[in-house]
Scaffold this active site. Sequence first.
Site, short mmCIF file in Angstrom:
data_model
loop_
_atom_site.label_atom_id
_atom_site.label_comp_id
_atom_site.label_asym_id
_atom_site.label_seq_id
_atom_site.Cartn_x
_atom_site.Cartn_y
_atom_site.Cartn_z
N LYS A 284 0.84 -1.19 0.00
CA LYS A 284 0.00 0.00 0.00
C LYS A 284 0.87 1.24 0.00
O LYS A 284 1.85 1.32 0.73
CB LYS A 284 -0.89 0.01 1.25
N GLU A 369 -19.54 -7.69 9.11
CA GLU A 369 -20.52 -6.98 9.93
C GLU A 369 -21.50 -7.94 10.61
O GLU A 369 -21.92 -7.71 11.75
CB GLU A 369 -21.28 -5.96 9.06
N ARG A 397 -25.71 -4.54 6.45
CA ARG A 397 -25.24 -5.90 6.18
C ARG A 397 -25.44 -6.82 7.39
O ARG A 397 -25.37 -8.03 7.26
CB ARG A 397 -23.76 -5.86 5.80
#
Length: 626
Positions: A284, A369, A397
């Site tokens: 990243k 979630e 979700r």
Amino acid sequence: MSVDISQFPLLALANEPQELRLLPQTNLPQLSDQLRSYLLKSVSKSSGHLASGLGTVELTVALHYVFNTPIDRIIWDVGHQAYPHKILTGRREQMHTIRQKDGLHPFPNRNESEFDTFTVGHSGTSISAALGMAIAAEKEGKNRKTVAVIGDGAITGGMAFEAMNHAGALDKDMLIILNDNEMSISENVGALNNHLAKILTGNLYTSIREGGKKLLSGVPSIKELARRSEEHLKGMVVPGTLFEEFGFNYIGPVDGHDVNGLVETLRNMRGLKGPQILHVMTKKGKGYKPAEQDPIGYHGVPKFNPDESSLPSGSSTMTFSKVFGNWLCDMAQADKRLMAITPAMREGSGMVAYSQQFPDRYFDAAIAEQHAVTLGAGMACENLKPVVAIYSTFLQRGYDQLIHDVAIPNLDVLFAIDRGGLVGADGETHQGAFDLSFMNCIPNMLIMAPSDENECRQMLFTGYQHQGPAAVRYPRGGSIGAEIEQQMTQLAIGKGVVKRESSKAQAGDKVAILNFGTLLPNALSAAQALDATVVDMRFIKPFDAQLVTELAQSHDVLVTLEENAIIGGAGSAITQHVMTNRLKPAVLNLGLPDKFVCQGTQAQQQEMLQLDSAGIVNQVKQYLSL
């Protein structure tokens, strides 16, 4: 203002993938360097997601170079990593508009480009979508290829594993690229694994593997021995056993920043049959040192100077997320039963300090979630006090778990719901537009919406002390500027507060504005022009039915105001109360219309939807004139 493309001569020749594929492969490393520099300069001027895109530059170039996009389908999971994809697919000159009103969408969107094959925003969807497209490709019989690109964070979600399990069973031709940026890859390991990948995807290995399967298909015991031998052989040098058990042929890990190596591997894998996984190691923030050193801080960035070593200092404004984080630390100090849960949103939810001070009582459930909600339910069963910090858009979700695992058994779980209402630049996939509607219909729920930062703190305490499921719903950011009382006070459940009283005598147009949440300053400003009564309702469920009845007897029009969908929202409960009890006033519900709200600033969105003070006045006057 867009970035001057003349500084990037190779990138200028690759505005679309068809042009990219005309370039000699030897030019791809230089093109990748120019793409990375262009991305950095573009995002520094426009704001947006940065670190993830910097890490996928070479992978994006290789994918569009090898695959015949858009005929071949590439599905990007979530979309933070897809900025280089947008640049290479005809949207380079529009990148300065990304995440802005009437500009490019913050994530891939089917309405924006034929190269965006799936509209995304929430993670873990790419493999399911890719499998659906792979099934369609087989029905067409046109040898169209399907590729899903998913990150190591997103693949932690249960939906990704459900999709892999199904894909392995169906045995359709599809490629999953696991973009793993958890760690960098050394030269030696990279060289070894790139070499191994070429062997495992090459014609000789593939023909021996497939031929051996056919030869041994009639000898089950020997076939099983051969399968296990292959599995153990590969297990010694590659970490692919888990994916093999799902029915995928696993290749990797390979260096995700060696663009020519990726091209060769993808070329080999393009011709393989059945479900395939390529494990790619990336970094990243690759190529920009500050982002490499702080990929979390550079995940989403404001406008900044890329020549400086740090981002502009953040606002000192007390945001609602900070209010929650401070309350969480204070409450945890007072009650050792408090357990805090987040589905991978530690920084955004304001939980960094808590995670450092109470590491044994902090639980990051990853991007899962459903699990996060039921994890809290399990804790509550054992007399712990779980607080689930979750964005409104992500609680969608976990809706089934909210109903079945928390509300039905009436468990003590507090939901701190961040990003309620309009969220600004993240656009339609992230607006917290529906939580009041989908929670309001659930029995046993206590639902609160603070009008300012101090009220938020007191509501969190109130919800924590409440016996049963409770939710405090607050917006992104925070600029109400209320003084925050450190003393925590339990509010009277279901009681609103009159903030302004109309001076009008009963005259046919006496208005009361019933406000839910942080639009209260807009309501008060509008009330000055309308000489209206204003009530901070505070509680959505149960709402102050007695106060509403009293207002209905002394006013001609009740106006409900909320930053939530009008359909099923807080205002609809007021309308139902008025109708059921045959009260006389008319009711006007103001809130979010029956459409998805695109990106822009929160102020722009409020103005567009007529939820700013001028818009409220306009809507009320129009209603009174009917």
